[in-house]
Motif scaffolding. Structure first.
Motif, PDB file in Angstrom:
ATOM      1  N   GLN A  84       0.729  -1.000   0.088  1.00  0.00           N
ATOM      2  CA  GLN A  84       0.135  -0.112  -0.072  1.00  0.00           C
ATOM      3  C   GLN A  84       0.699   1.237   0.021  1.00  0.00           C
ATOM      4  N   SER A  85       1.836   1.287   0.589  1.00  0.00           N
ATOM      5  CA  SER A  85       2.732   2.390   0.701  1.00  0.00           C
ATOM      6  C   SER A  85       3.555   2.693  -0.236  1.00  0.00           C
ATOM      7  N   TYR A  86       4.137   1.532  -1.136  1.00  0.00           N
ATOM      8  CA  TYR A  86       4.953   1.877  -2.144  1.00  0.00           C
ATOM      9  C   TYR A  86       4.336   2.866  -3.141  1.00  0.00           C
ATOM     10  N   PRO A  87       3.343   2.570  -3.623  1.00  0.00           N
ATOM     11  CA  PRO A  87       2.588   3.435  -4.989  1.00  0.00           C
ATOM     12  C   PRO A  87       2.843   4.938  -4.424  1.00  0.00           C
ATOM     13  N   MET A  88       2.295   5.251  -3.211  1.00  0.00           N
ATOM     14  CA  MET A  88       2.605   6.536  -2.813  1.00  0.00           C
ATOM     15  C   MET A  88       3.665   7.188  -2.599  1.00  0.00           C
ATOM     16  N   ALA A  89       4.478   6.180  -2.175  1.00  0.00           N
ATOM     17  CA  ALA A  89       6.143   6.575  -2.314  1.00  0.00           C
ATOM     18  C   ALA A  89       6.700   6.901  -3.376  1.00  0.00           C
ATOM     19  N   ARG A  90       6.469   5.917  -4.472  1.00  0.00           N
ATOM     20  CA  ARG A  90       6.882   6.361  -5.525  1.00  0.00           C
ATOM     21  C   ARG A  90       6.614   7.542  -6.393  1.00  0.00           C
ATOM     22  N   ALA A  91       5.252   7.701  -6.153  1.00  0.00           N
ATOM     23  CA  ALA A  91       4.522   8.939  -6.857  1.00  0.00           C
ATOM     24  C   ALA A  91       5.191  10.243  -6.357  1.00  0.00           C
ATOM     25  N   GLU A  92       5.303  10.332  -4.796  1.00  0.00           N
ATOM     26  CA  GLU A  92       6.074  11.356  -4.296  1.00  0.00           C
ATOM     27  C   GLU A  92       7.390  11.602  -4.796  1.00  0.00           C
ATOM     28  N   ALA A  93       8.234  10.491  -4.818  1.00  0.00           N
ATOM     29  CA  ALA A  93       9.709  10.477  -5.172  1.00  0.00           C
ATOM     30  C   ALA A  93       9.641  11.354  -6.652  1.00  0.00           C
ATOM     31  N   VAL A  94       8.601  10.751  -7.558  1.00  0.00           N
ATOM     32  CA  VAL A  94       8.594  11.410  -8.932  1.00  0.00           C
ATOM     33  C   VAL A  94       8.465  13.008  -8.614  1.00  0.00           C
ATOM     34  N   GLY A  95       7.469  13.295  -7.981  1.00  0.00           N
ATOM     35  CA  GLY A  95       7.263  14.681  -7.612  1.00  0.00           C
ATOM     36  C   GLY A  95       8.163  15.394  -7.308  1.00  0.00           C
ATOM     37  N   GLN A  96       8.864  15.043  -6.228  1.00  0.00           N
ATOM     38  CA  GLN A  96       9.928  15.674  -5.442  1.00  0.00           C
ATOM     39  C   GLN A  96      11.344  15.812  -6.504  1.00  0.00           C
ATOM     40  N   MET A  97      11.541  14.776  -7.081  1.00  0.00           N
ATOM     41  CA  MET A  97      12.742  15.033  -7.889  1.00  0.00           C
ATOM     42  C   MET A  97      12.623  15.779  -9.224  1.00  0.00           C
ATOM     43  N   ASN A  98      11.328  15.807  -9.789  1.00  0.00           N
ATOM     44  CA  ASN A  98      11.031  16.536 -10.793  1.00  0.00           C
ATOM     45  C   ASN A  98      10.991  18.018 -10.469  1.00  0.00           C
ATOM     46  N   LYS A  99      11.034  18.307  -9.294  1.00  0.00           N
ATOM     47  CA  LYS A  99      11.058  19.769  -8.776  1.00  0.00           C
ATOM     48  C   LYS A  99      12.460  20.349  -9.530  1.00  0.00           C
ATOM     49  N   TYR A 100      13.323  19.457  -9.517  1.00  0.00           N
ATOM     50  CA  TYR A 100      14.812  20.040  -9.725  1.00  0.00           C
ATOM     51  C   TYR A 100      15.071  19.465 -11.299  1.00  0.00           C
ATOM     52  N   ILE A 101      14.374  18.964 -11.950  1.00  0.00           N
ATOM     53  CA  ILE A 101      14.629  18.842 -13.461  1.00  0.00           C
ATOM     54  C   ILE A 101      13.662  19.792 -14.317  1.00  0.00           C
ATOM     55  N   HIS A 102      14.428  20.591 -14.919  1.00  0.00           N
ATOM     56  CA  HIS A 102      14.110  21.626 -15.794  1.00  0.00           C
ATOM     57  C   HIS A 102      13.512  21.165 -17.293  1.00  0.00           C
ATOM     58  N   SER A 103      14.540  20.018 -17.661  1.00  0.00           N
ATOM     59  CA  SER A 103      14.113  19.761 -18.931  1.00  0.00           C
ATOM     60  C   SER A 103      12.998  18.824 -19.076  1.00  0.00           C
TER      61      SER A 103
ATOM     62  N   HIS B  98      12.064  16.498 -20.958  1.00  0.00           N
ATOM     63  CA  HIS B  98      12.445  14.996 -21.564  1.00  0.00           C
ATOM     64  C   HIS B  98      13.185  14.349 -20.647  1.00  0.00           C
ATOM     65  N   LYS B  99      13.589  14.847 -19.626  1.00  0.00           N
ATOM     66  CA  LYS B  99      14.201  14.192 -18.587  1.00  0.00           C
ATOM     67  C   LYS B  99      13.499  14.001 -17.215  1.00  0.00           C
ATOM     68  N   ARG B 100      12.248  14.478 -17.228  1.00  0.00           N
ATOM     69  CA  ARG B 100      11.419  14.228 -16.016  1.00  0.00           C
ATOM     70  C   ARG B 100      11.048  12.810 -15.955  1.00  0.00           C
ATOM     71  N   LEU B 101      10.816  12.599 -14.535  1.00  0.00           N
ATOM     72  CA  LEU B 101      10.527  11.335 -14.429  1.00  0.00           C
ATOM     73  C   LEU B 101       9.092  11.000 -14.187  1.00  0.00           C
ATOM     74  N   THR B 102       8.945   9.719 -14.572  1.00  0.00           N
ATOM     75  CA  THR B 102       7.389   9.205 -14.462  1.00  0.00           C
ATOM     76  C   THR B 102       7.468   7.927 -13.451  1.00  0.00           C
ATOM     77  N   ALA B 103       6.020   7.415 -13.178  1.00  0.00           N
ATOM     78  CA  ALA B 103       6.131   6.298 -12.418  1.00  0.00           C
ATOM     79  C   ALA B 103       7.086   5.171 -13.044  1.00  0.00           C
ATOM     80  N   SER B 104       7.376   5.048 -14.305  1.00  0.00           N
ATOM     81  CA  SER B 104       7.874   3.948 -14.723  1.00  0.00           C
ATOM     82  C   SER B 104       9.470   4.224 -14.818  1.00  0.00           C
ATOM     83  N   SER B 105       9.864   5.430 -13.897  1.00  0.00           N
ATOM     84  CA  SER B 105      11.364   5.462 -13.741  1.00  0.00           C
ATOM     85  C   SER B 105      11.733   4.633 -12.465  1.00  0.00           C
ATOM     86  N   PHE B 106      10.772   4.087 -11.797  1.00  0.00           N
ATOM     87  CA  PHE B 106      11.042   3.319 -10.569  1.00  0.00           C
ATOM     88  C   PHE B 106      10.267   1.872 -10.971  1.00  0.00           C
TER      89      PHE B 106
END
Length: 160
Positions: A113-132, A134-142
């Protein structure tokens, strides 16, 4: 009695404790006691889920930085500052399981139950620092499911 439950919870709880200790079972507020016990069970599971989500979130971010981005600056200078965000939830989870060992029976489900939420937050948090874009993360990044067992998550040796 119900009025005291609604107006002064602490006094109500102390009163219920005294009734139990003195064997005055006929004076117990059974309806509200049952509700409180049910809430305690939910709160413990919610705490476990929250702790695991935070732990998995930070492990995913560290793992991505080391395995995918392979940024030596992050590895040498930054990751050690993230260790408290990994070790603090581990400590909280250890304490919770020591207080409520029966929660161990729910670990597989709670991790799932926790993993999908953690994965979504990881994508969101890391994408804050990715300005390009085509380099943005998605759920499939994990991975689709948590790549670690509970024992691995809790291992002090696991800093991916």
């Amino acid at each position: 009695m119900n009025n005291l439950y609604d107006t002064d919870y602490e006094q109500w709880a102390e009163q219920q404790k005294q009734f139990l200790q003195s064997g005055q079972l006929d004076r117990l507020d059974i309806k509200n006691l049952l509700e409180e016990l049910g809430q305690a069970v939910k709160n413990n599971r919610r705490s476990l889920k929250s702790g695991l989500k935070i732990l998995i979130l930070h492990l995913l971010k560290v793992d991505y930085q080391l395995r995918v981005l392979q940024d030596p600056w992050v590895q040498d200078k930054v990751i050690h500052t993230w260790l408290p965000s990994i070790n603090n939830p581990r400590s909280d989870i250890t304490d919770l399981l020591a207080d409520s060992p029966s929660l161990k029976h729910h670990l597989t489900d709670v991790i799932a139950q926790s993993y999908p939420m953690a994965r979504a937050e990881a994508v969101g948090q890391m994408n804050k620092y990715i300005h390009s874009p085509h380099k943005r993360l998605t759920a499939s990044s994990f991975p689709d499911t948590c790549p670690w067992t509970f024992e691995q998550l809790m291992s002090l040796d696991l800093y991916p």
